[in-house]
Design an enzyme around this catalytic site. Structure first.
Site, PDB file in Angstrom:
ATOM      1  CB  CYS A  79       5.406  -9.304  -0.974  1.00 27.65           C
ATOM      2  SG  CYS A  79       6.246  -7.751  -0.551  1.00 27.65           S
ATOM      3  CG  HIS A 187       1.276  -7.229  -0.889  1.00 34.54           C
ATOM      4  ND1 HIS A 187       1.419  -8.239   0.033  1.00 34.54           N
ATOM      5  CD2 HIS A 187       2.346  -6.409  -0.727  1.00 34.54           C
ATOM      6  CE1 HIS A 187       2.516  -8.042   0.736  1.00 34.54           C
ATOM      7  NE2 HIS A 187       3.102  -6.938   0.292  1.00 34.54           N
ATOM      8  CD  GLU A 189      -1.757  -9.881  -0.079  1.00 31.86           C
ATOM      9  OE1 GLU A 189      -0.849  -9.592   0.712  1.00 31.86           O
ATOM     10  OE2 GLU A 189      -1.536 -10.320  -1.235  1.00 31.86           O
TER      11      GLU A 189
END
Length: 205
Positions: A79, A187, A189
């Site tokens: 990001c 992202h 994650e």
């Protein structure tokens, strides 16, 4: 062991949890020796570019990240961390990035049209440039799989280094790479199974 660089800017808990979920021991640290000893590095980031750049320099991580990347160590920016890898940002002024990948950070609004919201928040599909070999980062990913974005600025002037893009009013940079340096605007994650597979591939580089 992967090391997540802690310079005071980043969503460290989710990222740490994701690496642990795929069976990777991971360390979160600002210790220069631990960073030097790592076999690969992750540069997270949320918030404003100028604040992150200031934090990188004040913690001494700016120089460390460049030095470790120049050694050929795999580095993944996520990001804002991806944006930090580029040459300059034009987010509320002009700010220097790490310049590990040529390119600039520019506002989304002028390129996507007035019908779409900024920030760009949500799940969008990944597409890979047809004129390039598929990135090793996407070893386990097929075109059209969805990942999660949250951003108001994007990687521009870096077409040569784009490894994936997404369509949001225009083709928007989803990821970049140059040699051992990788960056994802989305992202991993927060991107479910697809995101975890990307982190797994990074750990196999």
């Amino acid at each position: 062991m992967p090391v997540i660089i802690d310079y005071g800017v980043g969503n460290l808990f989710s990222l740490t949890s994701s690496f642990k979920f795929i069976g990777q021991d991971v360390t979160v640290t600002s210790d220069k020796q631990k960073i030097a000893d790592a076999d690969r590095l992750i540069l997270p980031g949320v918030g404003a570019f100028s604040d992150a750049a200031k934090a990188l320099k004040e913690t001494g991580m700016y120089k460390v990240v460049i030095e470790e990347a120049k050694k050929g160590k795999p580095l993944l920016g996520i990001c804002l961390g991806m944006q930090m890898l580029l040459t300059k940002s034009y987010e509320y002024g002009e700010h220097d990035g790490l310049n590990l990948i040529p390119g600039n950070v520019k506002p989304l609004a002028p390129v996507i049209g007035s019908d779409l919201k900024v920030p760009h928040i949500g799940w969008n599909s990944l597409q890979f440039p047809e004129n390039k070999e598929k990135s090793k980062l996407y070893k386990y990913v097929e075109p059209g799989e969805h990942v999660y974005f949250v951003h108001s600025y994007y990687g521009a002037d870096c077409a040569e280094y784009v490894s994936a893009y997404t369509e949001y009013g225009a083709d928007i940079t989803a990821s970049v790479e140059f040699e051992n340096v990788y960056g994802t605007q989305f992202h991993p994650e927060k991107s479910g199974k697809t995101g975890l597979s990307i982190l797994k591939a990074f750990c196999e580089l």
